[in-house]
Design a protein around this motif. Structure first.
Motif, mmCIF file in Angstrom:
data_model
loop_
_atom_site.group_PDB
_atom_site.id
_atom_site.type_symbol
_atom_site.label_atom_id
_atom_site.label_comp_id
_atom_site.label_asym_id
_atom_site.label_seq_id
_atom_site.Cartn_x
_atom_site.Cartn_y
_atom_site.Cartn_z
ATOM 1 N N TRP A 154 -106.191 36.514 -59.086
ATOM 2 C CA TRP A 154 -106.365 37.955 -59.310
ATOM 3 C C TRP A 154 -107.630 38.421 -58.607
ATOM 4 O O TRP A 154 -108.743 38.034 -58.970
ATOM 5 N N ASN A 155 -107.444 39.234 -57.582
ATOM 6 C CA ASN A 155 -108.565 39.790 -56.827
ATOM 7 C C ASN A 155 -108.070 41.026 -56.107
ATOM 8 O O ASN A 155 -106.887 41.406 -56.215
ATOM 9 N N PHE A 161 -112.781 38.157 -60.852
ATOM 10 C CA PHE A 161 -111.822 37.862 -59.795
ATOM 11 C C PHE A 161 -111.801 36.365 -59.487
ATOM 12 O O PHE A 161 -112.826 35.677 -59.543
ATOM 13 N N ASP A 162 -110.619 35.858 -59.155
ATOM 14 C CA ASP A 162 -110.463 34.470 -58.747
ATOM 15 C C ASP A 162 -109.360 34.395 -57.699
ATOM 16 O O ASP A 162 -108.954 35.428 -57.150
ATOM 17 N N ASP A 163 -108.842 33.222 -57.435
ATOM 18 C CA ASP A 163 -107.840 33.066 -56.374
ATOM 19 C C ASP A 163 -106.528 33.762 -56.705
ATOM 20 O O ASP A 163 -105.787 34.162 -55.796
ATOM 21 N N ARG A 177 -105.597 41.797 -65.460
ATOM 22 C CA ARG A 177 -104.943 40.717 -64.713
ATOM 23 C C ARG A 177 -103.429 40.742 -64.970
ATOM 24 O O ARG A 177 -102.631 40.603 -64.051
ATOM 25 N N ASP A 220 -107.305 41.536 -53.144
ATOM 26 C CA ASP A 220 -106.310 41.316 -52.094
ATOM 27 C C ASP A 220 -104.886 41.504 -52.585
ATOM 28 O O ASP A 220 -103.979 41.712 -51.767
ATOM 29 N N THR A 275 -117.229 46.341 -57.696
ATOM 30 C CA THR A 275 -115.940 46.940 -58.029
ATOM 31 C C THR A 275 -115.961 47.455 -59.458
ATOM 32 O O THR A 275 -116.233 46.691 -60.396
ATOM 33 N N ASP A 282 -116.162 42.357 -60.617
ATOM 34 C CA ASP A 282 -116.103 41.294 -59.606
ATOM 35 C C ASP A 282 -116.186 39.887 -60.186
ATOM 36 O O ASP A 282 -115.563 38.961 -59.659
#
Length: 463
Positions: A148-149, A144-146, A352, A151, A167, A141
């Motif tokens: 690569w996450n 994760f950023d805007d 990523r 979603d 995660t 976790d």
């Protein structure tokens, strides 16, 4: 097959690593087995397994992936790793094929005992939980950023990588089982080109398929394999389940017995199917007009049958009037906890990269695994592939029926036992109810042993 000959259970794995019952409960909640720097990712004493770095990449941070892929799948993976290595000059990612998922399970267990491990592993479905329970995996976790996450991924597979609110896996080589049929034979006989939808329809088509002789014998409607993954879809398709959400084994209930008895009769009394040594090979050779494989087999099967016959694909079969459901399959990428923060950071950069739409599309097109990144389906290469071969669209569309397998299929040993039981019915015509009754007792013992760990991960993946 005795239970002692199966893969290590979670509790035996913990014992082998020197983590007792109290430690097992702590490990399931994220506490490490070994030294830790406080963030749940680093542990002292676990060093990188041997690897060979090509001379042109010397001086970079090396990361090692023990990949449970062979053949074409490993070739495509190697292509992606080369692309990653050429895209930057600080990290070199090395992939080593270790064979199958079962081979990886055994080799990684031994590596944990030796405290000499790879940086990345890739376990199927929920089987990674035994290694989470032993403290072997690091959470993702914090990376994760805007851009690569979670979603960015197809959501059917996201929950299966989470435990206790963190995660531990991101989707990679994900799939579902799929029904393959010889579309050319169906067309020759005037059968529906979309293939069968139910087991009853397959039984209706079977006598006509048997009117064709192949190598001196009637063409079989389907070559079966004793595969617990397929069996999970089958029992759901008969309205049953292997186990309940309350950790009670139900594989030997009426619906389960009906499923396995129906297939026993289809093989041994009707003579329209058989247990194959390699059902995919028999299908590609034209000996059987159908088989159940993975969506990840689509690229290889298409190539293997090119110039011989046209492949058709359909959703996995169900009993008439029952809901179609398929278990999610394939695997996700896991970060192994070692003594090196630099290598863990480097491995996350590889994850990523592999989540890029074009990289995901390359993996999908080259192997048949579903494009786990949502944007991959929108790439021109995937759209062109679907237009050329609609079977890939069937594989994508069937995701609407995908759900996480029952608890019994979260353990490699139990999966082996289910497959062996299916083999006794398919191959030796043993009574389905008796076989399942015997199997259920063993499955319940394993489920009882693992219940504490399963509950501790706070799984959120049931549909």
């Amino acid at each position: 097959m005795s239970r002692s000959s199966l893969q290590l259970s979670r509790r035996r794995l913990l014992a082998a690593m020197g983590v007792g019952a109290t430690g097992a409960g702590l490990a399931a909640c994220g506490a490490p087995a070994g030294g830790d720097d406080g963030d749940g990712s680093i542990r002292d004493g676990f060093t990188q397994a041997d690897l060979t770095v090509p001379p042109e990449y010397e001086g970079r941070t090396p990361i090692l992936f023990w990949a449970p892929f062979t053949g074409v799948n490993f070739e495509v993976l190697s292509q992606l790793f080369t692309e990653f290595n050429e895209s930057q000059d600080e990290i070199v990612a090395i992939a080593e094929s270790v064979g199958s998922y079962a081979d990886l399970n055994q080799q990684f267990t031994a590596a944990l005992q030796a405290r000499t491990v790879p940086d990345i592993v890739c376990f199927p479905e929920m089987q990674w939980l035994q290694f989470h329970a032993s403290g072997a995996l690091a959470p993702l976790d914090s990376y994760f950023d805007d851009e690569w996450n979670l979603d960015v991924y197809i959501q059917n597979y996201v929950a299966e990588g989470k435990a206790g609110g963190q995660t531990y896996a991101v989707p990679f080589a994900r799939s579902t089982p799929l029904f393959y049929f010889n579309k050319t034979r169906y067309q020759e006989l005037g059968l529906p080109e979309e293939g069968p939808s139910t087991w009853e329809e397959l039984a209706e088509f079977a006598p006509e398929l048997a009117s064709i002789e192949v190598d001196g014998r009637p063409l079989s409607a389907i070559a079966f394999s004793a595969d617990a993954w397929h069996g999970q879809a089958d029992i759901w398709g008969f309205g049953g389940a292997n186990s309940t959400e309350d950790f009670e084994v139900s594989i030997n209930d009426a619906a389960g017995a009906e499923w396995l008895e129906w297939q026993r009769r289809f093989i041994h009394e009707d003579g329209y199917g058989y247990l194959a040594q390699d059902s995919g090979t028999d299908f590609a050779s034209g000996l059987a007009a159908g088989w159940r494989g993975s969506t990840a087999s689509l690229t290889g099967q298409t190539a293997a049958t090119e110039g011989q016959f046209e492949i058709g694909t359909a959703y996995m079969l169900s009993k008439e009037g029952q809901q179609k459901q398929v278990p999610t399959g394939g695997s996700g990428l896991h970060l192994v906890r070692t003594e090196s923060q630099d290598r863990q950071d480097a491995a996350a950069e590889l994850f990523r990269f592999l989540a890029g739409p074009e990289q995901s599309a390359t993996w999908h097109i080259g192997t048949g695994y579903v494009p786990i990144v949502q944007a991959a389906a929108e790439t021109r290469s995937v759209q062109d592939l679907v237009a050329e071969n609609p079977n890939y669209q069937v594989a994508l569309d069937q995701l609407e029926n995908a759900r996480t397998a029952d608890y019994t299929n979260w353990d490699q040993g139990s999966i082996t036992e289910i497959g062996a039981a299916m083999g006794r019915v398919f191959g030796d015509a043993e009574d389905a109810q008796s076989v399942l009754d015997s199997l259920a007792a063993d499955l319940q013992d394993t489920l009882d042993d693992n219940r504490e760990e399963y509950e501790a991960v706070q799984f959120e993946g049931w549909n």
